[in-house]
Design a protein around this motif. Structure first.
Motif, mmCIF file in Angstrom:
data_model
loop_
_atom_site.group_PDB
_atom_site.id
_atom_site.type_symbol
_atom_site.label_atom_id
_atom_site.label_comp_id
_atom_site.label_asym_id
_atom_site.label_seq_id
_atom_site.Cartn_x
_atom_site.Cartn_y
_atom_site.Cartn_z
ATOM 1 N N GLY A 77 9.924 -13.015 17.870
ATOM 2 C CA GLY A 77 11.327 -13.041 17.474
ATOM 3 C C GLY A 77 11.591 -12.739 16.018
ATOM 4 O O GLY A 77 12.723 -12.918 15.544
ATOM 5 N N ALA A 78 10.569 -12.281 15.283
ATOM 6 C CA ALA A 78 10.795 -11.905 13.888
ATOM 7 C C ALA A 78 11.779 -10.740 13.821
ATOM 8 O O ALA A 78 11.808 -9.875 14.702
ATOM 9 N N VAL A 79 12.584 -10.729 12.772
ATOM 10 C CA VAL A 79 13.646 -9.722 12.649
ATOM 11 C C VAL A 79 13.172 -8.576 11.757
ATOM 12 O O VAL A 79 12.955 -8.762 10.557
ATOM 13 N N PRO A 80 13.004 -7.373 12.333
ATOM 14 C CA PRO A 80 12.578 -6.230 11.519
ATOM 15 C C PRO A 80 13.772 -5.577 10.823
ATOM 16 O O PRO A 80 14.817 -5.355 11.438
ATOM 17 N N GLN A 81 13.612 -5.285 9.549
ATOM 18 C CA GLN A 81 14.637 -4.533 8.834
ATOM 19 C C GLN A 81 14.405 -3.032 8.965
ATOM 20 O O GLN A 81 15.346 -2.254 9.064
ATOM 21 N N LYS A 82 13.129 -2.657 8.970
ATOM 22 C CA LYS A 82 12.771 -1.250 9.108
ATOM 23 C C LYS A 82 11.295 -1.174 9.481
ATOM 24 O O LYS A 82 10.485 -1.967 9.000
ATOM 25 N N ILE A 83 10.956 -0.234 10.361
ATOM 26 C CA ILE A 83 9.566 -0.035 10.760
ATOM 27 C C ILE A 83 9.208 1.431 10.532
ATOM 28 O O ILE A 83 9.820 2.327 11.120
ATOM 29 N N PHE A 84 8.225 1.656 9.667
ATOM 30 C CA PHE A 84 7.718 3.002 9.414
ATOM 31 C C PHE A 84 6.479 3.198 10.282
ATOM 32 O O PHE A 84 5.568 2.365 10.279
ATOM 33 N N VAL A 85 6.424 4.295 11.011
ATOM 34 C CA VAL A 85 5.342 4.458 11.976
ATOM 35 C C VAL A 85 4.988 5.931 12.137
ATOM 36 O O VAL A 85 5.843 6.815 12.000
ATOM 37 N N ALA A 118 -2.727 1.623 8.415
ATOM 38 C CA ALA A 118 -2.935 1.320 9.836
ATOM 39 C C ALA A 118 -2.018 2.102 10.769
ATOM 40 O O ALA A 118 -2.031 1.871 11.970
ATOM 41 N N GLY A 119 -1.204 2.989 10.234
ATOM 42 C CA GLY A 119 -0.350 3.803 11.089
ATOM 43 C C GLY A 119 1.029 3.228 11.333
ATOM 44 O O GLY A 119 1.902 3.894 11.891
ATOM 45 N N ILE A 120 1.242 1.981 10.927
ATOM 46 C CA ILE A 120 2.554 1.352 11.096
ATOM 47 C C ILE A 120 2.739 0.283 10.031
ATOM 48 O O ILE A 120 1.794 -0.428 9.667
ATOM 49 N N MET A 121 3.951 0.195 9.536
ATOM 50 C CA MET A 121 4.279 -0.767 8.485
ATOM 51 C C MET A 121 5.713 -1.242 8.718
ATOM 52 O O MET A 121 6.626 -0.425 8.859
ATOM 53 N N GLY A 122 5.892 -2.552 8.811
ATOM 54 C CA GLY A 122 7.220 -3.087 9.058
ATOM 55 C C GLY A 122 7.704 -3.960 7.921
ATOM 56 O O GLY A 122 6.915 -4.688 7.306
ATOM 57 N N ILE A 123 8.981 -3.883 7.626
ATOM 58 C CA ILE A 123 9.626 -4.807 6.689
ATOM 59 C C ILE A 123 10.388 -5.823 7.526
ATOM 60 O O ILE A 123 11.273 -5.463 8.309
ATOM 61 N N PHE A 124 10.017 -7.095 7.387
ATOM 62 C CA PHE A 124 10.595 -8.163 8.206
ATOM 63 C C PHE A 124 11.298 -9.198 7.337
ATOM 64 O O PHE A 124 10.920 -9.416 6.180
ATOM 65 N N SER A 125 12.295 -9.842 7.923
ATOM 66 C CA SER A 125 12.930 -10.987 7.271
ATOM 67 C C SER A 125 11.996 -12.189 7.360
ATOM 68 O O SER A 125 11.432 -12.469 8.429
#
Length: 249
Positions: free
Chosen positions: A46-54, A86-93
């Motif tokens: 349930g973490a809230v992603p602000q943006k996911i680069f993939v 790692a091919g994916i990076m997320g910014i989370f609250s």
């Protein structure tokens, strides 16, 4: 998904640089997670992603409706906090700190754990042994530092963590509440029975627990060695894991 292809913007890169520093994460209430396993664990919890680069090759593994931006591997490598992206990076609250309830719970309490890798490993071990809440003294490492977060292997999604003065928490507990201190001068761990509730105090990697915390403990325990080891102590995360395995059996 409304994907946009290409590079990160200057504002994206600036934000990611800010989030590499503890004060930036604290000020903005955000953190960066890297790796598919980590990002999926956070999303499932349930973490809230602000943006996911993939990278394009990994997009299909993400749930629908995510704020995804497809970028090149070179772009992710430039922004990554690790040697190999790692091919994916997320910014989370960052999740809000929730109130802890100690009755009927077993809690891990960490005093000045400095190594981010140790902190992350302690979170991972707590998750394995069914410990769902961890108290950290204010001078512990930052759980959302890249090395700490990576060492949790996604377990951070299952664990509630609070940073606050440990003495203040311990002094507010009911009289007789079990408080176990991990200390090399303590009695053998073998004498400690299983516990359905209580607090396990784990000290700093170098100096151990402060005298003030030791005085609050119901019992101090040590892990007996076998034979004649070449080392004089165990890593904090290893020692805490052994105690959790013992009391949670």
């Amino acid at each position: 998904m409304g994907l946009s292809l290409g590079m990160m913007t200057k504002n994206d890169l600036k934000l990611l640089r800010q989030l590499r520093a503890p004060h930036g994460r604290a000020k903005l209430g955000l953190f960066v997670a890297e790796g598919m396993r980590m990002c999926l664990s956070l999303l499932e919890a349930g973490a809230v992603p602000q943006k996911i680069f993939v990278e394009q090759r990994l997009v299909a593994l993400l749930p629908a409706g995510m704020p995804v931006e497809v970028v090149t591997p070179a772009c992710l490598q430039q922004a990554s906090g690790f040697t190999t992206a790692a091919g994916i990076m997320g910014i989370f609250s960052a999740p809000p700190q929730r109130e802890f309830h100690f009755e009927g719970q077993f809690t891990l309490a960490l005093d000045a754990i400095q190594n981010p890798g140790n902190l992350g490993t302690l979170v991972r071990a707590a998750d394995w042994f069914g410990v769902r809440q961890i108290l950290c003294s204010p001078d512990c490492a930052d759980l959302y530092a890249p090395k700490a977060l990576q060492a949790t292997m996604g377990a951070i999604a299952n664990i509630a963590v609070r940073y606050e003065p440990l003495l203040q928490v311990l002094d507010a507990l009911p009289v007789g509440f079990p408080i176990v201190a991990l200390d090399m001068r303590g009695e053998s761990l073998d004498s400690l029975p299983p516990l359905s509730q209580g607090i396990l105090l784990v000290g700093n990697e170098g100096r151990g627990l402060s005298p003030e915390l030791l005085r609050r403990a119901s019992v101090a325990v040590a892990i007996p060695s076998v034979g004649t080891p070449a080392v004089d102590s165990l890593n904090a995360a290893v020692a805490a894991s052994i105690v959790m395995a013992h009391v949670r059996r």
